[in-house]
Write a protein that holds these residues in place. Structure first.
Motif, PDB file in Angstrom:
ATOM      1  N   ALA A 232       0.834  -1.207   0.000  1.00 38.20           N
ATOM      2  CA  ALA A 232       0.000   0.000   0.000  1.00 38.20           C
ATOM      3  C   ALA A 232       0.869   1.257   0.000  1.00 38.20           C
ATOM      4  CB  ALA A 232      -0.926  -0.004   1.206  1.00 38.20           C
ATOM      5  N   ALA A 233       1.950   1.231   0.795  1.00 41.43           N
ATOM      6  CA  ALA A 233       2.857   2.383   0.811  1.00 41.43           C
ATOM      7  C   ALA A 233       3.502   2.581  -0.556  1.00 41.43           C
ATOM      8  CB  ALA A 233       3.933   2.177   1.879  1.00 41.43           C
ATOM      9  N   GLY A 234       3.793   1.477  -1.251  1.00 40.25           N
ATOM     10  CA  GLY A 234       4.355   1.585  -2.589  1.00 40.25           C
ATOM     11  C   GLY A 234       3.422   2.278  -3.558  1.00 40.25           C
ATOM     12  N   VAL A 235       2.114   2.076  -3.368  1.00 41.61           N
ATOM     13  CA  VAL A 235       1.137   2.749  -4.232  1.00 41.61           C
ATOM     14  C   VAL A 235       0.978   4.212  -3.823  1.00 41.61           C
ATOM     15  CG1 VAL A 235      -1.248   2.750  -5.054  1.00 41.61           C
ATOM     16  CG2 VAL A 235      -0.082   0.581  -4.640  1.00 41.61           C
ATOM     17  N   THR A 236       0.869   4.477  -2.521  1.00 40.89           N
ATOM     18  CA  THR A 236       0.613   5.846  -2.073  1.00 40.89           C
ATOM     19  C   THR A 236       1.838   6.751  -2.188  1.00 40.89           C
ATOM     20  OG1 THR A 236       1.048   5.156   0.220  1.00 40.89           O
ATOM     21  CG2 THR A 236      -1.245   5.196  -0.507  1.00 40.89           C
ATOM     22  N   VAL A 237       3.024   6.193  -2.423  1.00 40.58           N
ATOM     23  CA  VAL A 237       4.195   7.037  -2.642  1.00 40.58           C
ATOM     24  C   VAL A 237       4.207   7.608  -4.053  1.00 40.58           C
ATOM     25  CG1 VAL A 237       5.870   5.344  -3.534  1.00 40.58           C
ATOM     26  CG2 VAL A 237       6.661   7.201  -2.071  1.00 40.58           C
TER      27      VAL A 237
ATOM     28  N   ALA B 133       3.623  23.388  -4.092  1.00 43.41           N
ATOM     29  CA  ALA B 133       4.693  22.771  -4.868  1.00 43.41           C
ATOM     30  C   ALA B 133       4.461  21.266  -4.901  1.00 43.41           C
ATOM     31  CB  ALA B 133       6.048  23.082  -4.240  1.00 43.41           C
ATOM     32  N   PRO B 134       4.581  20.624  -6.075  1.00 45.70           N
ATOM     33  CA  PRO B 134       4.235  19.199  -6.172  1.00 45.70           C
ATOM     34  C   PRO B 134       4.984  18.313  -5.182  1.00 45.70           C
ATOM     35  CG  PRO B 134       4.476  20.150  -8.359  1.00 45.70           C
ATOM     36  CD  PRO B 134       4.910  21.209  -7.378  1.00 45.70           C
ATOM     37  N   ILE B 135       6.255  18.586  -4.936  1.00 44.55           N
ATOM     38  CA  ILE B 135       7.025  17.737  -4.041  1.00 44.55           C
ATOM     39  C   ILE B 135       6.515  17.887  -2.606  1.00 44.55           C
ATOM     40  CG2 ILE B 135       8.796  19.518  -3.758  1.00 44.55           C
ATOM     41  CD1 ILE B 135       9.286  15.701  -3.660  1.00 44.55           C
ATOM     42  N   VAL B 136       6.119  19.113  -2.221  1.00 47.28           N
ATOM     43  CA  VAL B 136       5.559  19.331  -0.888  1.00 47.28           C
ATOM     44  C   VAL B 136       4.220  18.628  -0.759  1.00 47.28           C
ATOM     45  CG1 VAL B 136       4.705  21.084   0.713  1.00 47.28           C
ATOM     46  CG2 VAL B 136       6.775  21.513  -0.621  1.00 47.28           C
ATOM     47  N   ALA B 137       3.395  18.766  -1.800  1.00 46.08           N
ATOM     48  CA  ALA B 137       2.083  18.124  -1.779  1.00 46.08           C
ATOM     49  C   ALA B 137       2.209  16.610  -1.681  1.00 46.08           C
ATOM     50  CB  ALA B 137       1.295  18.512  -3.032  1.00 46.08           C
ATOM     51  N   GLY B 138       3.135  16.038  -2.454  1.00 46.55           N
ATOM     52  CA  GLY B 138       3.325  14.593  -2.413  1.00 46.55           C
ATOM     53  C   GLY B 138       3.743  14.113  -1.043  1.00 46.55           C
ATOM     54  N   THR B 139       4.622  14.873  -0.374  1.00 51.52           N
ATOM     55  CA  THR B 139       5.067  14.497   0.972  1.00 51.52           C
ATOM     56  C   THR B 139       3.924  14.602   1.975  1.00 51.52           C
ATOM     57  OG1 THR B 139       7.279  15.334   0.446  1.00 51.52           O
ATOM     58  CG2 THR B 139       6.755  14.989   2.760  1.00 51.52           C
ATOM     59  N   ILE B 140       3.133  15.678   1.873  1.00 54.88           N
ATOM     60  CA  ILE B 140       2.011  15.881   2.794  1.00 54.88           C
ATOM     61  C   ILE B 140       1.003  14.742   2.668  1.00 54.88           C
ATOM     62  CG2 ILE B 140       0.022  17.363   3.264  1.00 54.88           C
ATOM     63  CD1 ILE B 140       1.770  19.744   2.488  1.00 54.88           C
ATOM     64  N   ILE B 141       0.829  14.223   1.453  1.00 58.76           N
ATOM     65  CA  ILE B 141      -0.136  13.145   1.233  1.00 58.76           C
ATOM     66  C   ILE B 141       0.434  11.793   1.661  1.00 58.76           C
ATOM     67  CG2 ILE B 141      -1.364  11.860  -0.576  1.00 58.76           C
ATOM     68  CD1 ILE B 141      -1.545  14.581  -2.062  1.00 58.76           C
ATOM     69  N   PHE B 142       1.710  11.547   1.368  1.00 58.97           N
ATOM     70  CA  PHE B 142       2.294  10.222   1.568  1.00 58.97           C
ATOM     71  C   PHE B 142       2.425   9.849   3.036  1.00 58.97           C
ATOM     72  CE2 PHE B 142       6.360   7.842   2.162  1.00 58.97           C
ATOM     73  CZ  PHE B 142       5.893   6.609   1.739  1.00 58.97           C
ATOM     74  N   LEU B 143       2.943  10.756   3.849  1.00 54.82           N
ATOM     75  CA  LEU B 143       3.242  10.402   5.242  1.00 54.82           C
ATOM     76  C   LEU B 143       1.989  10.022   6.038  1.00 54.82           C
ATOM     77  CD1 LEU B 143       6.034  13.025   6.033  1.00 54.82           C
ATOM     78  CD2 LEU B 143       6.291  10.609   5.407  1.00 54.82           C
ATOM     79  N   PRO B 144       0.899  10.811   6.002  1.00 51.57           N
ATOM     80  CA  PRO B 144      -0.300  10.377   6.747  1.00 51.57           C
ATOM     81  C   PRO B 144      -0.886   9.072   6.230  1.00 51.57           C
ATOM     82  CG  PRO B 144      -0.458  12.700   6.154  1.00 51.57           C
ATOM     83  CD  PRO B 144       0.706  12.138   5.414  1.00 51.57           C
ATOM     84  N   SER B 145      -0.792   8.833   4.916  1.00 49.54           N
ATOM     85  CA  SER B 145      -1.368   7.599   4.373  1.00 49.54           C
ATOM     86  C   SER B 145      -0.623   6.373   4.880  1.00 49.54           C
ATOM     87  CB  SER B 145      -1.356   7.637   2.847  1.00 49.54           C
ATOM     88  OG  SER B 145      -0.039   7.561   2.332  1.00 49.54           O
TER      89      SER B 145
END
Length: 531
Positions: free
Chosen positions: A171-176, A322-334
């Motif tokens: 699941a982490a592999g998908v949400t990253v 910024a896309p990289i910030v958004a991706g980090t904000i989404i990935f860690l809680p998931s």
């Protein structure tokens, strides 16, 4: 062969003292290392497959950095298609040649393809051939990986923990994927991403060679090759149709034809087979107690793929951060939410049963999708983070309980083809989710796109037929001439129309499966009371 084999031999020695011997500690340490390597494999390749099925096709459209974009878009598709089609072959070879041998061979094939990818990142033909090799390699790796994981887990308690961790890593592999999408949108070159994946694969290969125990090969293992060949062709045609449906439409001859052909071949394989397992078994021939688990796991994967697809599209079309910030904000809680969900699933299952666990998990997924409906063009990530977090809790609950049930059933059979058939079922469900959501996003986008009146007519007509990725690229290219802002607003609003259609369709599918599970549980209880 399990790593627990020595425990029984040492039971009398340790029972009286209550202490753990040095061999026990070494054995437990090796089991932990093997689990880390196998779960790392699950993370790496679930990420790679998801990246190519979810993000890369639309990123190619937006970035537009390939000399022949139309052909280049087939590069990720042939990877995904080869992987899904050849899973059954991978399971058969794991039985015949031994799971560890197939794992090592698959990794070597994957690294060879990755080397070509890095060497010629923009040359289409070698790149496509490399992706075919890499897709075939992953089709070898995944069934063998699951077979080894089941074998080394041993007892039911250890097996449940092992598959819960493995599911969380996948699941982490998908949400990253949104995080990697942010890297690519921030002009981190794709070859650099591929180099990082290759280095990770080398490290995991070393761990497999060093720590994973040798699994006995069975050259005489019965394999129904005609049936597997027909099932492979059927899976390939079905996945091809799902990959192309959002672009060509479900009624297009090159979508409807392969879809019907895949169904006919799947039925044919079930009719002519002389034994073994097939993907359809898990939907129609599984034990009545196991079937709800299969449907719950399949719809959870379908939802995860569709949700991540929508998230990636949102990061492209509505770039409030910024896309990289958004991706980090989404990935860690998931990731954290998936771990919590996996624990909650087992806690609910013990006193209340699997139906309650699945119902709670699917309800959490529905709650998350409902949060996603509140996302707007302002670019605030609160709704997206809430959607991914809540849905990840539900995903963790469903996968921990469902995979525990599936692994208990498949561990008894102990063959790679059974794992390959199960994985094929799950993968096809994921691609179906992408096809449904992608089609609705595309239809809603084109229906809702209102091109600003000051754009020249020929360009406006072209945009009304172009994809979302091309629309985003056109808005970015027009940024300095007074056209970019109105065009970007039009693209965002049109995307949000399709985005909401995709979420509503996913909600309907999850709700239907949850109702089916509840009805099935009620019927089973009624039958038990009757007798």
């Amino acid at each position: 062969m399990t790593l627990e084999a020595g425990n029984a031999r040492r039971a009398n020695t340790t029972a009286g003292t209550g202490s753990e011997t040095d061999p026990d500690r070494a054995e437990r340490r090796q089991r932990t290392i093997v689990l880390v390597v196998l779960c790392g494999t699950g993370f790496l390749f679930s990420h790679d497959v998801s990246l190519h099925s979810i993000a890369v096709p639309t990123l190619l459209q937006q970035l537009g950095d390939r000399p022949n974009l139309h052909i280049a878009q087939w590069t990720p598709k042939v990877y995904v298609l080869t992987f899904a089609a050849l899973l059954m072959l991978g399971g058969a070879l794991a039985d015949r040649l031994g799971a560890k041998r197939v794992l090592v061979g698959g990794y070597l094939m994957y690294l060879a393809g990755a080397a070509v990818h890095v060497a010629v990142p923009t040359t289409v033909l070698p790149l496509a051939l490399a992706r075919v090799v890499m897709g075939a390699a992953v089709a070898l790796i995944i069934p063998a990986n699951l077979l080894v994981l089941s074998a080394v887990s041993g007892s039911s308690l250890h097996r449940a923990k092992a598959f819960t961790i493995w599911a969380g890593c996948c699941a982490a592999g998908v949400t990253v994927v949104p995080l990697v999408t942010g890297l690519i949108l921030n002009d981190v070159l794709w070859p650099k991403v591929m180099v990082a994946i290759g280095i990770s694969a080398v490290a995991l290969l070393i761990g497999i060679i060093r720590f994973v125990p040798v699994m006995p090969a069975d050259p005489g293992s019965p394999v129904d090759w005609p049936t597997i060949t027909i099932a492979t062709l059927g899976s390939g045609l079905t996945v091809f149709a799902f990959l192309q449906a959002p672009e060509w439409g479900w009624a297009a001859p090159w979508v409807a034809g392969p879809l019907v052909g895949g169904l006919v071949l799947a039925i044919t394989s079930a009719v002519i087979r002389r034994g073994g397992h097939l993907p359809l078994d898990y939907l129609f021939r599984a034990d009545a107690r196991l079937r709800p688990a299969i449907f719950a796991v399949a719809v959870a994967v379908l939802t995860l793929c569709g949700m991540v697809f929508l998230t990636v599209q949102y990061l492209q079309a509505v770039r409030g951060h910024a896309p990289i910030v958004a991706g980090t904000i989404i990935f860690l809680p998931s990731c954290a939410a998936t771990v919590i969900g996996a624990k909650l699933g087992q806690l609910v299952r013990r006193p209340y049963g699997v139906t309650a666990a699945f119902t709670c998990g699917l309800t959490a997924i529905l709650d998350g999708l409902a949060f996603g409906l509140t996302a707007d063009a302002a670019g605030d990530l609160g709704a997206i983070v809430a959607m991914v977090t809540a849905a990840s809790v539900g995903f963790g609950m469903v996968m921990s309980v469902g995979l525990d049930m599936v692994s208990a059933a498949l561990s008894a059979s102990g063959d790679g083809i059974a794992w390959a058939a199960m994985e094929t079922t799950v993968q096809v469900a994921g691609y179906l989710g992408l096809a449904i959501v992608g089609s609705l996003v595309d239809r809603g986008y084109h229906a809702g796109l209102v091109v600003p009146g000051h754009i020249p007519a020929p360009d406006g007509v072209a945009m009304s037929h172009d994809s979302l990725g091309k629309g985003v690229a056109a808005a970015a290219a027009s940024g300095g001439d007074g056209i970019g802002a109105p065009l970007a607003d039009a693209v965002q609003n049109a995307f949000l129309t399709g985005y909401r259609h995709g979420l509503l369709a996913t909600i309907a599918v999850v709700a239907a499966v949850m109702i089916g599970i509840l009805v099935s549980a009620a019927r089973s209880k009624s039958s038990a009371e009757r007798f």
